[in-house]
Design a protein around this motif. Structure first.
Motif, short mmCIF file in Angstrom:
data_model
loop_
_atom_site.label_atom_id
_atom_site.label_comp_id
_atom_site.label_asym_id
_atom_site.label_seq_id
_atom_site.Cartn_x
_atom_site.Cartn_y
_atom_site.Cartn_z
N LYS A 24 -24.97 7.64 91.59
CA LYS A 24 -23.82 6.99 91.32
C LYS A 24 -23.05 6.98 90.02
CE LYS A 24 -24.21 3.44 95.03
NZ LYS A 24 -24.37 2.28 95.52
N ALA A 25 -24.15 7.07 89.04
CA ALA A 25 -23.77 6.88 87.48
C ALA A 25 -23.29 8.31 87.36
CB ALA A 25 -24.88 6.66 86.61
N ALA A 26 -23.97 9.57 87.98
CA ALA A 26 -23.70 10.87 87.79
C ALA A 26 -22.31 11.07 88.42
CB ALA A 26 -24.80 11.85 88.27
N THR A 27 -21.96 10.56 89.29
CA THR A 27 -20.67 10.80 90.08
C THR A 27 -19.70 10.24 89.04
OG1 THR A 27 -21.60 10.61 92.40
CG2 THR A 27 -19.03 10.26 91.92
N LEU A 28 -19.81 8.96 88.51
CA LEU A 28 -18.92 8.41 87.69
C LEU A 28 -18.79 9.22 86.46
CD1 LEU A 28 -17.16 6.02 86.83
CD2 LEU A 28 -18.86 4.80 85.90
N ILE A 29 -19.69 9.68 85.82
CA ILE A 29 -19.61 10.64 84.39
C ILE A 29 -18.98 11.86 84.97
CG2 ILE A 29 -20.80 11.75 82.71
CD1 ILE A 29 -23.28 9.65 83.08
N PHE A 30 -19.31 12.51 85.77
CA PHE A 30 -18.48 13.66 85.94
C PHE A 30 -17.02 13.45 86.53
CE2 PHE A 30 -22.84 15.65 86.61
CZ PHE A 30 -22.92 16.24 85.44
N GLY A 31 -16.69 12.36 87.20
CA GLY A 31 -15.29 11.84 87.48
C GLY A 31 -14.73 11.82 86.13
N LEU A 32 -15.25 11.47 84.90
CA LEU A 32 -14.74 11.12 83.92
C LEU A 32 -14.26 12.41 83.13
CD1 LEU A 32 -16.83 8.40 82.28
CD2 LEU A 32 -14.49 7.94 83.00
N PHE A 33 -15.33 13.39 83.29
CA PHE A 33 -15.08 14.69 82.94
C PHE A 33 -13.92 15.62 83.54
CE2 PHE A 33 -19.30 14.59 80.89
CZ PHE A 33 -19.03 14.93 79.72
N HIS A 34 -13.78 15.29 84.96
CA HIS A 34 -12.66 16.03 85.77
C HIS A 34 -11.39 15.38 85.33
CE1 HIS A 34 -14.85 18.16 89.15
NE2 HIS A 34 -15.81 17.72 88.47
N GLY A 35 -11.54 14.31 84.98
CA GLY A 35 -10.18 13.56 84.55
C GLY A 35 -9.72 14.16 83.15
N THR A 36 -10.77 14.22 82.34
CA THR A 36 -10.22 14.69 80.81
C THR A 36 -9.80 16.30 81.21
OG1 THR A 36 -12.42 13.44 79.98
CG2 THR A 36 -11.41 15.27 78.70
N GLY A 37 -10.55 16.96 81.94
CA GLY A 37 -9.95 18.20 82.14
C GLY A 37 -8.72 18.48 82.58
N LEU A 38 -8.14 17.46 83.40
CA LEU A 38 -6.68 17.61 83.86
C LEU A 38 -5.80 16.96 82.73
CD1 LEU A 38 -4.54 17.67 86.02
CD2 LEU A 38 -5.19 15.71 86.91
N ALA A 39 -6.28 16.03 82.10
CA ALA A 39 -5.48 15.29 80.77
C ALA A 39 -5.26 16.54 80.02
CB ALA A 39 -6.09 14.28 80.14
N THR A 40 -6.37 17.25 79.56
CA THR A 40 -6.11 18.19 78.63
C THR A 40 -5.17 19.37 78.94
OG1 THR A 40 -8.62 17.97 77.92
CG2 THR A 40 -7.30 20.14 77.35
N LYS A 41 -5.17 19.65 80.21
CA LYS A 41 -4.18 20.68 80.89
C LYS A 41 -2.77 20.13 80.76
CE LYS A 41 -4.64 24.17 81.86
NZ LYS A 41 -4.51 25.50 81.00
N ILE A 42 -2.48 18.67 81.02
CA ILE A 42 -1.20 18.16 81.07
C ILE A 42 -0.74 18.11 79.72
CG2 ILE A 42 -0.11 16.09 81.57
CD1 ILE A 42 -1.63 15.69 83.89
N LEU A 43 -1.61 17.87 78.78
CA LEU A 43 -1.34 17.65 77.38
C LEU A 43 -0.43 18.82 76.86
CD1 LEU A 43 -4.03 15.33 75.82
CD2 LEU A 43 -1.59 14.88 75.92
N GLU A 44 -0.87 20.28 77.37
CA GLU A 44 -0.49 21.46 76.78
C GLU A 44 0.99 21.38 77.17
OE1 GLU A 44 -2.70 24.53 78.34
OE2 GLU A 44 -4.78 23.82 77.40
N TYR A 45 1.37 20.87 78.22
CA TYR A 45 2.92 20.89 78.68
C TYR A 45 3.78 19.99 78.07
CZ TYR A 45 0.75 24.41 81.51
OH TYR A 45 0.05 25.55 81.78
N GLU A 46 3.10 18.76 77.12
CA GLU A 46 4.10 17.90 76.46
C GLU A 46 5.22 17.22 77.51
OE1 GLU A 46 5.67 19.99 73.04
OE2 GLU A 46 3.60 20.36 72.15
#
Length: 242
Positions: free
Chosen positions: A149-171
């Motif tokens: 469960k902890a691993a699923t949460l931690i990797f979920g945080l990384f998946h969301g960060t990846g999406l945020a990083t891409k969205i930020l590129e498009y301002e």
């Protein structure tokens, strides 16, 4: 009549297996051609041009991202692979959704960004991690079982960060930003439920096959290889960009 029924079940199981392996093979052929969390040129142009609140549009974009995001789908498949009770599926998918939502919303709102190659390499490793977990590698090799469960949460945080990083590129425009982000996140969760619905149907038929455990081993090995390939691709891209 009975033999006909079991024959149909066996045929359905074989088709489920073939469909699952075909999807994994499709990911294998596409993973070397596209980037994780990629946004199509048309969608990127739309994001950059709009101003104000566009709830429906962002729900659509979020759902489209999840359904076409092979990294999300592979990790989600790994998470539910050996979950047989709907209660457990709901718990783990909810944990992943919470992690994904927190960093995606916070990342875009506060402007947190990580190098896209680095974060996508970590996401590739999340697929490797979960597939190895499904194969029982940690218990056999190291004698312990990580907290799933902890691993699923931690990797979920990384998946969301990846999406945020891409969205930020498009301002995205600040006008209507919060509403649009929330709508996008709703779309992501809708897309996740749609993908999960398909996965659970396929898995339900597949698990009826007497060869399921053997085939599951091969499927998770393929997932390990795909995760390694994705990670390698991102590391190579990072090195080339520096």
């Amino acid at each position: 009549m009975t033999s006909g029924y079991w024959g149909l079940r066996a045929l359905a199981s074989r088709r489920a297996v073939a469909l699952t392996l075909a999807v994994l093979a499709l990911y294998a052929s596409s993973v070397a051609q596209v980037l994780a969390h990629n946004v199509t040129e048309g969608d990127a142009g739309y994001i950059q041009e709009i101003w104000g609140v566009h709830i429906t549009s962002f729900i659509y974009l979020g759902a489209k991202h999840m359904v076409t995001g092979y990294d999300h789908i592979l990790f989600l498949l790994g998470v539910v692979f050996f979950l047989y009770r709907m209660k457990d599926v709901a718990i783990y998918v909810s944990i992943f959704a919470i992690g994904h939502s927190v960093t995606m919303l916070a990342g875009v709102w506060f402007g947190w960004g990580i190098n896209a190659y680095i974060i996508d390499a970590i996401i590739g490793l999340s697929v490797v991690y979960k597939a190895l977990d499904n194969l029982g590698v940690y218990q056999r090799w190291f004698g312990f079982q990580p907290n799933t469960k902890a691993a699923t949460l931690i990797f979920g945080l990384f998946h969301g960060t990846g999406l945020a990083t891409k969205i930020l590129e498009y301002e995205i425009a600040e006008d209507g930003l919060l509403a649009n982000l929330l709508a996008f996140n709703v779309g992501v969760e809708v897309g996740q439920l749609l993908a999960l619905f398909v996965i659970l149907i396929v898995m339900g038929y597949w698990r009826r096959s007497p060869k399921f455990m053997t085939q599951a081993t091969y499927a998770n090995i393929i997932m390990v290889l795909l995760g390694v390939l994705l990670t390698y691709q991102q590391i190579a891209g990072f090195i080339a960009s520096t």
